[in-house]
Design an enzyme around this catalytic site. Structure first.
Site, mmCIF file in Angstrom:
data_model
loop_
_atom_site.group_PDB
_atom_site.id
_atom_site.type_symbol
_atom_site.label_atom_id
_atom_site.label_comp_id
_atom_site.label_asym_id
_atom_site.label_seq_id
_atom_site.Cartn_x
_atom_site.Cartn_y
_atom_site.Cartn_z
ATOM 1 N N ASP A 198 -30.712 -18.130 2.889
ATOM 2 C CA ASP A 198 -29.957 -17.743 4.075
ATOM 3 C C ASP A 198 -28.945 -16.641 3.747
ATOM 4 O O ASP A 198 -28.257 -16.700 2.720
ATOM 5 C CB ASP A 198 -29.221 -18.976 4.613
ATOM 6 N N GLU A 255 -33.560 -13.972 3.745
ATOM 7 C CA GLU A 255 -33.182 -13.501 5.082
ATOM 8 C C GLU A 255 -32.459 -12.159 4.907
ATOM 9 O O GLU A 255 -31.344 -12.110 4.421
ATOM 10 C CB GLU A 255 -32.274 -14.511 5.775
#
Length: 549
Positions: A198, A255
């Site tokens: 993330d 990401e």
């Protein structure tokens, strides 16, 4: 080079909204375990689960207070171990979110860091004095507002790019990295098959934390330049890879907001030993919600083709059109009013058969759509609430704010999974934590399993076709009909096998000629209309996949 994760079809689960097993209205790990046979039958090989760690839920689990405990609402570590065992027993694999740009302000690391200025963990986070009676700099956060929060205990500010309860870890500190790597190894030794990392693009910050220019005009974009894919970020990735990633047979997906095709190979080039794939953001940023405009096929062609060509023979793409941070793709790109099924399946064919690993977000495979919001209380997402306050301060009416957030809010993708037409869409026997989309009686898994022409069964056919034909996995991508304003067409070629994917990305019929792309000797192996009425004409949102002789 062939790899198991290149041949996989992946499915993303947002645990809170997938399936509730105990009637408390909140999805949980045992609910996921209950539905593994559904995923296996769909053809899924790889499952990605959003954060299930212990968390106070300021940002729905992306604020982690203990990386090695399970959120009580989701179950126990024994439940996770059972889930992992059952995933592997079915021949599938499991990856989890690695959220290490920041922690929760309740994480023990931060509690120590904020306890005093001379605590050994003080430098595990970024602390600064105010400047001229104000915050240390003028950066604006990703969820709006300042990136700084004043701590009265030590009378300094700490940095947070996301919510004020998500303090950023200081990746310059080697002790931070060692602690993160120990945690990663703990999970990998448990048997998970990799990580979706993330906010990896934000780990590196501009060292001086200097003000951005023109702070009162478009603050967000200038601020991003100070912490988005900043020079030196790849040094962190190399360090993580050397210490952890290279020692396991796993898949990693970063990401990567702010990354463009011309630099993609630096991140996923096979000889670089960094990441397996990245989720790039270019194509999902195209829609203009204020004007209700869908992206032009020509723009989609430019972006997707750039990524396909940049990584051909060098690295690998992650293919996706939905996730937990985006509105539903059929509402965003398609035509839910007149051609719901056709546009849902057309978009599926468009992205699914390019070179890369396709990801399906829960509910996408049945064509779930955006929901309806009637008031401020209908929104749960922290970014939507922050945007509400900002628009209200700008003098926007409640109707204007609701209309904007209805089209853009992340809550659209977080409504409970629609399993059947029973109360609460079969998601829970109790009151769901979030309101079920009102169209669940029409759009649900149970009804579509019985319908051979359903969105669900089209996804199943796509998956079966991809698994059967190596050209649709490893084949070279070639754009066709580049100048056609409605049709997105591309070819996949491998060792003499050729396929053509044709998608009419509009609500009007579309044509091309045999001189532009001849198909007289091709076999239509899959389509989203019952039959081919006219060889060189596509119905609205029609998709066809041809195998060339």
């Amino acid at each position: 080079m062939a790899s198991w994760w290149k041949e996989a079809v992946a499915y993303q689960i947002y645990p809170r909204s997938f399936k509730d097993s105990n009637g408390d209205g909140i999805g949980d790990l045992n609910g996921i375990t209950e539905k593994l046979d559904y995923l296996k039958d769909l053809g899924i090989d790889l499952i990605w689960i959003c954060p299930m760690y212990k968390s106070p839920n300021d940002d729905n689990g992306y604020d982690i207070s203990d990386y090695q405990e399970i959120m009580a609402e989701f179950g126990t570590m024994a439940d996770f171990d059972r889930l992992l065992e059952q995933v592997h027993a079915r021949g599938m694999r499991l990856i989890i979110d690695l959220v290490v740009n920041h922690t929760s302000d309740e994480h023990p690391w931060f509690l120590e860091s904020r306890s005093s200025r001379d605590n050994p963990k003080r430098d595990w986070y970024t602390w600064r004095d105010g400047k001229n009676g104000a915050e240390p700099n003028n950066w604006e956060g990703i969820f709006k507002g300042s990136t700084w929060e004043f701590d009265p205990v030590t009378e300094q500010y700490f940095l947070h790019l996301f919510t004020r309860r998500q303090p950023d870890l200081n990746w310059e500190n080697h002790d931070v990295r060692r602690a993160v790597y120990d945690m990663m190894r703990w999970w990998l030794d448990k048997g998970i098959d990799g990580f979706r990392i993330d906010a990896i693009a934000h780990l590196k910050k501009e060292p001086l934390l200097a003000d951005v220019p023109n702070p009162d005009k478009l603050r967000y974009a200038p601020s991003m330049k100070s912490h988005l894919n900043y020079d030196g970020l790849l040094d962190y990735v190399d360090d993580m890879s050397r210490n952890v990633l290279q020692h396991y047979d796993i898949v990693t997906v970063g990401e990567m907001n702010g990354l463009f095709a011309d630099h993609a190979e630096e991140w996923v080039g096979e000889h670089r030993n960094r990441l397996s794939m990245v989720f790039q953001f270019e194509h999902v940023r195209l829609w203009e919600p204020e004007a209700g405009l869908r992206p032009e096929p020509g723009v989609l062609k430019k972006i997707f083709t750039a990524w396909q060509e940049a990584l051909e023979g060098k690295g690998w793409n992650a293919l996706y059109v939905e996730n937990h941070d985006l509105t539903r793709i059929t509402s965003r790109w398609g035509d839910t009013e007149h051609h719901w099924r056709e546009s849902a399946t057309c978009i599926a064919a468009l992205y699914f058969l390019m070179q890369g690993t396709p990801f399906i977000y829960q509910g996408q495979e049945i064509g779930m759509t955006n929901t309806r919001f009637n008031s401020h209380d209908d929104f749960d997402d922290v970014s939507a609430k922050n945007m509400w306050r900002e628009m209200e301060a700008q003098g926007k009416s409640e109707e204007e704010i609701i209309a904007f957030l209805t089209n853009t809010g992340r809550d659209n993708s977080r409504t409970p999974m629609q399993w059947n037409a029973w109360p609460n869409a079969g998601f829970s026997d109790g009151e769901p934590w979030f309101k079920v989309n009102a169209n669940f009686e029409m759009i649900n898994v149970a009804s579509q399993q019985q319908d051979p022409d359903s969105v669900l069964n089209f996804y199943r056919a796509l998956i079966q076709l991809r698994k059967k034909e190596r050209a649709l996995i490893y084949g070279r991508y070639e754009l066709e009909l580049a100048d056609n304003p409605q049709i997105y067409a591309y070819r996949r070629v491998l060792d003499g096998a050729e396929f053509v994917v044709l998608c009419n990305m509009s609500s009007k019929s579309a044509r091309w000629t045999s001189d532009e792309l001849p198909l007289e000797w091709a076999e239509c192996v899959l389509g989203n209309y019952p039959q081919v009425d006219e060889l060189y004409r596509l119905h609205p949102w029609e998709a066809r996949i041809y195998k060339l002789a």
